[in-house]
Scaffold this motif. Structure first.
Motif, PDB file in Angstrom:
ATOM      1  N   ALA A  19       9.157   7.094  -2.045  1.00  0.00           N
ATOM      2  CA  ALA A  19       8.406   7.559  -3.421  1.00  0.00           C
ATOM      3  C   ALA A  19       7.499   8.348  -3.060  1.00  0.00           C
ATOM      4  O   ALA A  19       6.581   8.182  -2.166  1.00  0.00           O
ATOM      5  CB  ALA A  19       8.018   6.097  -4.169  1.00  0.00           C
ATOM      6  N   ASP A  20       7.322   9.341  -3.832  1.00  0.00           N
ATOM      7  CA  ASP A  20       6.501  10.480  -3.681  1.00  0.00           C
ATOM      8  C   ASP A  20       5.327  10.583  -4.798  1.00  0.00           C
ATOM      9  O   ASP A  20       5.332  11.392  -5.548  1.00  0.00           O
ATOM     10  CB  ASP A  20       7.040  11.794  -3.314  1.00  0.00           C
ATOM     11  N   ALA A  21       4.228   9.702  -4.574  1.00  0.00           N
ATOM     12  CA  ALA A  21       3.022   9.762  -5.609  1.00  0.00           C
ATOM     13  C   ALA A  21       2.452  10.898  -4.958  1.00  0.00           C
ATOM     14  O   ALA A  21       1.808  11.868  -5.838  1.00  0.00           O
ATOM     15  CB  ALA A  21       2.284   8.795  -5.210  1.00  0.00           C
ATOM     16  N   ASP A  22       2.515  11.620  -3.680  1.00  0.00           N
ATOM     17  CA  ASP A  22       2.341  12.787  -3.158  1.00  0.00           C
ATOM     18  C   ASP A  22       2.471  12.555  -1.866  1.00  0.00           C
ATOM     19  O   ASP A  22       2.121  13.431  -0.895  1.00  0.00           O
ATOM     20  CB  ASP A  22       0.901  13.516  -3.668  1.00  0.00           C
ATOM     21  N   ASP A  23       3.010  11.284  -1.484  1.00  0.00           N
ATOM     22  CA  ASP A  23       3.672  10.918  -0.067  1.00  0.00           C
ATOM     23  C   ASP A  23       2.322  10.518   0.974  1.00  0.00           C
ATOM     24  O   ASP A  23       2.504   9.822   1.693  1.00  0.00           O
ATOM     25  CB  ASP A  23       4.407  11.938   0.597  1.00  0.00           C
ATOM     26  N   ALA A  24       1.053  10.852   0.148  1.00  0.00           N
ATOM     27  CA  ALA A  24       0.061  10.404   1.161  1.00  0.00           C
ATOM     28  C   ALA A  24      -0.640   9.275   0.418  1.00  0.00           C
ATOM     29  O   ALA A  24      -1.561   8.546   1.225  1.00  0.00           O
ATOM     30  CB  ALA A  24      -0.824  11.775   1.324  1.00  0.00           C
ATOM     31  N   ASN A  25      -0.510   9.279  -0.800  1.00  0.00           N
ATOM     32  CA  ASN A  25      -1.187   8.200  -1.656  1.00  0.00           C
ATOM     33  C   ASN A  25      -0.134   7.690  -2.748  1.00  0.00           C
ATOM     34  O   ASN A  25       0.689   8.119  -3.151  1.00  0.00           O
ATOM     35  CB  ASN A  25      -2.283   8.961  -2.784  1.00  0.00           C
ATOM     36  N   LEU A  26      -0.565   6.265  -2.610  1.00  0.00           N
ATOM     37  CA  LEU A  26       0.243   5.534  -3.705  1.00  0.00           C
ATOM     38  C   LEU A  26      -0.750   4.774  -4.661  1.00  0.00           C
ATOM     39  O   LEU A  26      -1.839   4.480  -4.609  1.00  0.00           O
ATOM     40  CB  LEU A  26       0.851   4.275  -2.764  1.00  0.00           C
ATOM     41  N   SER A  27      -0.423   4.450  -6.027  1.00  0.00           N
ATOM     42  CA  SER A  27      -0.807   3.904  -6.853  1.00  0.00           C
ATOM     43  C   SER A  27      -0.506   2.541  -6.749  1.00  0.00           C
ATOM     44  O   SER A  27       0.745   2.200  -7.112  1.00  0.00           O
ATOM     45  CB  SER A  27      -0.435   4.669  -8.167  1.00  0.00           C
ATOM     46  N   VAL A  28      -1.454   1.748  -6.625  1.00  0.00           N
ATOM     47  CA  VAL A  28      -1.367   0.159  -6.550  1.00  0.00           C
ATOM     48  C   VAL A  28      -2.081  -0.451  -7.580  1.00  0.00           C
ATOM     49  O   VAL A  28      -3.188  -0.279  -8.001  1.00  0.00           O
ATOM     50  CB  VAL A  28      -1.543  -0.398  -5.181  1.00  0.00           C
ATOM     51  N   ARG A  29      -1.278  -1.555  -8.126  1.00  0.00           N
ATOM     52  CA  ARG A  29      -2.115  -2.437  -9.202  1.00  0.00           C
ATOM     53  C   ARG A  29      -2.340  -3.850  -8.482  1.00  0.00           C
ATOM     54  O   ARG A  29      -1.424  -4.448  -8.376  1.00  0.00           O
ATOM     55  CB  ARG A  29      -0.984  -2.817 -10.455  1.00  0.00           C
ATOM     56  N   PHE A  30      -3.548  -3.827  -8.250  1.00  0.00           N
ATOM     57  CA  PHE A  30      -4.283  -4.968  -7.639  1.00  0.00           C
ATOM     58  C   PHE A  30      -4.438  -6.107  -8.715  1.00  0.00           C
ATOM     59  O   PHE A  30      -5.059  -5.697  -9.939  1.00  0.00           O
ATOM     60  CB  PHE A  30      -5.291  -4.944  -6.781  1.00  0.00           C
ATOM     61  N   LYS A  31      -3.965  -7.351  -8.672  1.00  0.00           N
ATOM     62  CA  LYS A  31      -4.358  -8.332  -9.629  1.00  0.00           C
ATOM     63  C   LYS A  31      -5.043  -9.710  -9.237  1.00  0.00           C
ATOM     64  O   LYS A  31      -4.594 -10.067  -8.069  1.00  0.00           O
ATOM     65  CB  LYS A  31      -2.808  -8.978 -10.174  1.00  0.00           C
TER      66      LYS A  31
END
Length: 146
Positions: free
Chosen positions: A4-16
């Motif tokens: 997945a390419d969020a821009d390949d350097a950063n990922l959007s993560v939902r911490f719960k």
């Protein structure tokens, strides 16, 4: 197929945790120890009084520790929260990266604060309980509109 390419350097993560969902862009190639530092900094700034565990007891809060061992988990079955969580293997000293742990863009990751003395790590991973309250529809709200 490329990752997945969020821009390949950063990922959007939902911490719960509890009723909270914290969206953070994490460096996909940084060790999880830096992800933990960033998460704790955001939590201290945004929730200085602690995190609410449940809508049914909003006064019961979990304080944000100054330094903590944080355990992370992902859903056993990504589309079914009722099936529970499995603990992420962060590696020694949380040196594994989010990518190595299998996270992708928009991953849902629960977290729990652990206070242990370094003994019995394997047993503690099995006993980790992730406190996550999923949003639910309010039936009364729909009844009032009708």
């Amino acid at each position: 197929m490329p990752p997945a390419d969020a821009d390949d350097a950063n990922l959007s993560v939902r911490f719960k945790y509890g009723i909270h969902t914290i969206f953070i862009f994490v460096d996909a190639l940084a060790p999880f120890s830096s992800v933990t530092e960033e998460l704790l900094a955001v939590l201290r700034e945004r929730y200085p009084d602690g995190l609410i565990k449940s809508n049914s007891s909003p006064d019961e809060k979990t304080p944000i520790p100054d330094s903590a061992n944080v355990t992370y988990g992902v859903l056993q079955v990504p589309t079914d929260p009722s099936r529970g969580w499995k603990v992420l293997n962060l590696g020694e000293d949380a040196s594994n990266t989010p990518t190595k742990c299998g996270l992708k863009d928009n991953s849902i990751v629960a977290f729990a604060f652990e206070s242990h003395d370094g003994e019995g790590d394997d047993d503690e991973e099995e006993e980790t309980v992730f406190t996550v309250e999923w949003p639910q529809e309010d039936e009364e709200l729909y009844d009032e509109r009708a």
